[in-house]
Design a protein around this motif. Structure first.
Motif, mmCIF file in Angstrom:
data_model
loop_
_atom_site.group_PDB
_atom_site.id
_atom_site.type_symbol
_atom_site.label_atom_id
_atom_site.label_comp_id
_atom_site.label_asym_id
_atom_site.label_seq_id
_atom_site.Cartn_x
_atom_site.Cartn_y
_atom_site.Cartn_z
ATOM 1 N N GLU A 105 45.633 43.207 45.704
ATOM 2 C CA GLU A 105 45.313 41.869 46.191
ATOM 3 C C GLU A 105 44.943 41.909 47.666
ATOM 4 O O GLU A 105 43.984 41.305 48.107
ATOM 5 C CB GLU A 105 46.522 40.945 45.985
ATOM 6 N N CYS A 149 41.459 43.364 48.332
ATOM 7 C CA CYS A 149 40.345 42.480 48.015
ATOM 8 C C CYS A 149 40.226 41.357 49.031
ATOM 9 O O CYS A 149 39.135 40.930 49.370
ATOM 10 C CB CYS A 149 40.528 41.898 46.614
ATOM 11 N N GLU A 150 41.352 40.849 49.521
ATOM 12 C CA GLU A 150 41.306 39.725 50.443
ATOM 13 C C GLU A 150 40.736 40.111 51.796
ATOM 14 O O GLU A 150 40.270 39.270 52.542
ATOM 15 C CB GLU A 150 42.721 39.144 50.620
ATOM 16 N N TYR A 204 33.459 37.976 51.968
ATOM 17 C CA TYR A 204 33.845 38.865 50.879
ATOM 18 C C TYR A 204 32.805 39.952 50.604
ATOM 19 O O TYR A 204 32.974 40.769 49.707
ATOM 20 C CB TYR A 204 34.078 38.072 49.585
ATOM 21 N N ASP A 206 35.957 31.387 46.256
ATOM 22 C CA ASP A 206 37.286 31.943 46.492
ATOM 23 C C ASP A 206 38.038 32.089 45.164
ATOM 24 O O ASP A 206 38.699 33.108 44.917
ATOM 25 C CB ASP A 206 38.077 31.055 47.446
ATOM 26 N N GLU A 207 37.938 31.075 44.309
ATOM 27 C CA GLU A 207 38.591 31.155 43.001
ATOM 28 C C GLU A 207 37.963 32.259 42.142
ATOM 29 O O GLU A 207 38.666 32.963 41.417
ATOM 30 C CB GLU A 207 38.495 29.808 42.272
ATOM 31 N N LYS A 212 36.619 34.986 43.276
ATOM 32 C CA LYS A 212 37.100 36.249 43.835
ATOM 33 C C LYS A 212 38.535 36.529 43.391
ATOM 34 O O LYS A 212 38.888 37.658 43.052
ATOM 35 C CB LYS A 212 37.013 36.192 45.365
ATOM 36 N N GLN A 213 39.370 35.507 43.384
ATOM 37 C CA GLN A 213 40.749 35.675 42.938
ATOM 38 C C GLN A 213 40.816 36.054 41.463
ATOM 39 O O GLN A 213 41.659 36.858 41.050
ATOM 40 C CB GLN A 213 41.539 34.392 43.198
ATOM 41 N N SER A 268 40.198 39.759 41.111
ATOM 42 C CA SER A 268 41.387 40.529 41.464
ATOM 43 C C SER A 268 42.428 40.470 40.353
ATOM 44 O O SER A 268 43.047 41.489 40.005
ATOM 45 C CB SER A 268 41.986 39.997 42.772
#
Length: 559
Positions: free
Chosen positions: A2, A5-6, A146, A282-283, A285-286, A289
């Protein structure tokens, strides 16, 4: 994972230093200029190759960290799309610039919606043209929190059409796409990202095409996509072991990264109006992950043991992105000693040409212009004659065409049964030819085709109707009857091939112009800076070629 990736750019401070950033931007500019100006230097980049529905565009979006293009079945990409991605922690939404097709130095700020609309418009334009694909890249610069520091070229998806006459159009498209992708893979500085959507490594689909250009896979990274759909297919732990670490003999090469990478991209689009969507990038990308964590857990459950550090390094989009970014950085550094001499040579050549042009402009008058026009006319005809008689001065890899390329670009000779003559029977079918040699091969194919034509059946009714009544006496002129039948049947069977031959030879004739100009430029007899003049010459030459083809066709019409 996590945390990795962030951070956005996983290579840390080494890639974020000012020197590395300037080097990366310089290579981006080189790549754009090389595409537009056909300069002898190309920057290292990642070339994505895969079949339709292999998840190619979805993986590119996952590497970027945001969605911008259509993903799904069918032909979504008809021009390669080059993405110069740059990690920018201060860019909380993607900042995009579209490089102008006409001026590579001009970067137009565009929204994601505008870029998507431009790509769709290009796809629609090409879909209505004879050659439905173009090798000219759409170049986009992207900055985002990102994004990795990568240059990725997304190519049109390879097509695997079913055999049979009903699929001839799709088969023609498949040949055109494969020819385009193969030409892109010829660039030695490109890292080939070979996507495979299969659970059995012996089933080579994309690798079959890639290994024709890179037989040892020495500059190829293999990626198994849609891992989340494959894990449930394995019943035994041993099957998973073989899938994760296939024997070298199965992959027939020593690829970059030693072993394949495995990725999954969650379904759903960013935005509203979809049954399954993400409210923001952002969602999205999450979700990527989380998908990686779930894939690792599923693999460990199937294996009955934890994954090793080496195995984990090949699972997920973030691992692939880290590997590619570090690999590309090393390629940049290795290429610097080679690029600098080429740049210096190009600078000296451009300076010399600019001085010559300035000298010409300072001494221009009507008499000298007419003299230059006559001189160019004579030199051009000399080169044209040389190409027809035969020469090895022009490089075949740049100007030559194989028979397959010639059929795609100039039209195929189609028999009465609707089929093409087998290529392997035609002499020199696999060689890249131009000029007189290409003309000779086209005529050889024409002779093969028409030589196999059988006389069509003649019915008694046709014979009786052809007899008629002789105007001199009330009887039949049998000599005339035979001629009437022969001419009618010849027109029916032979004349279509004359039209096809005319189109093919017109294509070969038009190709002589850029080769002749190349020969003039190589010998310093024509400057590359005369773009306006060259366009007018090309327009006049093409009109001449088309009018010549029409005149010959009219003369050859069977009467």
């Amino acid at each position: 994972m996590e945390e990795k990736c962030e951070q956005g750019s996983p290579t840390g401070s080494s890639m974020e230093s000012e020197g590395q950033e300037r080097l990366y931007e310089a290579y981006n500019e080189l790549h754009g200029l090389a595409q537009e100006l056909e300069t002898p230097f190309d920057a290292p980049a990642v070339l994505v190759v895969g079949h339709q529905t292999d998840g190619k565009s979805a993986l590119v979006e996952a590497l970027m960290g945001f969605q911008f293009n259509h993903v799904g079945g069918g032909t979504k990409t008809r021009r390669p799309i080059t993405l110069h991605m740059k990690y920018n922690p201060d860019s909380h939404s993607p900042l995009c610039h579209l490089i102008s097709d006409s001026d590579p130095s001009l970067a137009l700020h565009k929204s994601l919606h505008e870029i998507q609309a431009y790509i769709e418009a290009e796809n629609m334009r090409l879909e209505n043209e004879p050659c439905q694909f173009s090798a000219k890249e759409i170049i986009i610069k992207v900055e985002y929190k990102y994004c990795p520091n990568l240059t990725i070229i997304d190519t049109p998806g390879l097509i695997a059409p079913a055999p049979g006459r009903k699929n001839r159009a799709l088969q023609g498209q498949a040949r055109a796409v494969e020819s385009l992708v193969r030409a892109k893979m010829q660039h030695k500085e490109f890292i080939i990202l070979c996507l495979e959507d299969c659970s059995d490594w012996s089933n080579a689909t994309t690798r079959r095409v890639v290994m024709q250009i890179d037989p040892e896979l020495s500059r190829t990274v293999i990626v198994s996509t849609k891992l989340d759909t494959k894990i449930p297919q394995f019943a035994r732990a041993s099957d998973v072991e073989v899938f994760l670490s296939p024997p070298a003999s199965t992959l027939d090469g020593f690829m970059l990264g030693d072993s394949p990478f495995f990725t999954s991209v969650p379904s759903g689009r960013v935005g509203s109006g979809h049954e399954s969507f993400y409210r923001s990038n952002d969602e999205f990308k999450q979700a990527i992950s989380l998908r990686e964590v779930e894939d690792i857990a599923s693999l460990e459950e199937k294996l009955g043991r934890p994954l090793s550090k080496q195995e984990r390094s090949r699972i997920g989009v973030s691992s692939l992105r880290l590997f590619l970014e570090e690999l590309l950085q090393r390629r940049y550094m290795d290429s610097v000693p080679l690029i600098i001499p080429l740049l210096e040579k190009e600078y000296r050549s451009t300076t010399r040409k600019l001085n010559e042009i300035n000298q010409e402009l300072s001494t221009l008058d009507e008499v000298k212009l007419k003299e230059k026009g006559r001189a160019f006319h004579d030199l051009f005809l000399t080169k044209l004659s040389l190409l027809l008689k035969g020469t090895v001065v022009a490089p075949p890899d740049k100007f030559g065409e194989t028979l397959q390329d010639e059929r795609i670009n100039g039209g195929a000779l189609i028999g009465i049964d609707g089929l093409q003559f087998p290529q392997k029977i035609i002499p020199n079918s696999g060689m890249r030819l131009y000029g007189g040699a290409q003309y000779h091969r086209a005529m050889a194919e024409f002779r093969f085709v028409v030589g196999g034509i059988k006389c069509p059946p003649i019915t008694r009714e046709e014979i009786v109707n052809a007899c008629g009544v002789e105007d001199i006496h009330d009887g039949t002129n049998y000599s005339r009857t035979a001629c009437v039948i022969a001419v009618a049947k010849a027109r029916e069977t032979f004349e279509p091939f004359l039209h096809q031959l005319g189109v093919r030879l017109l294509h070969i004739l038009k190709r002589l112009l850029p080769i002749s100009v190349y020969l003039l430029q190589k010998e310093g007899e024509f400057l590359s800076g005369h773009d306006v003049f060259l366009r007018r010459v090309a327009s006049a030459f093409n009109r001449f070629a088309e009018s010549t083809e029409r005149a010959c066709r009219d003369k050859l019409v069977i009467t």
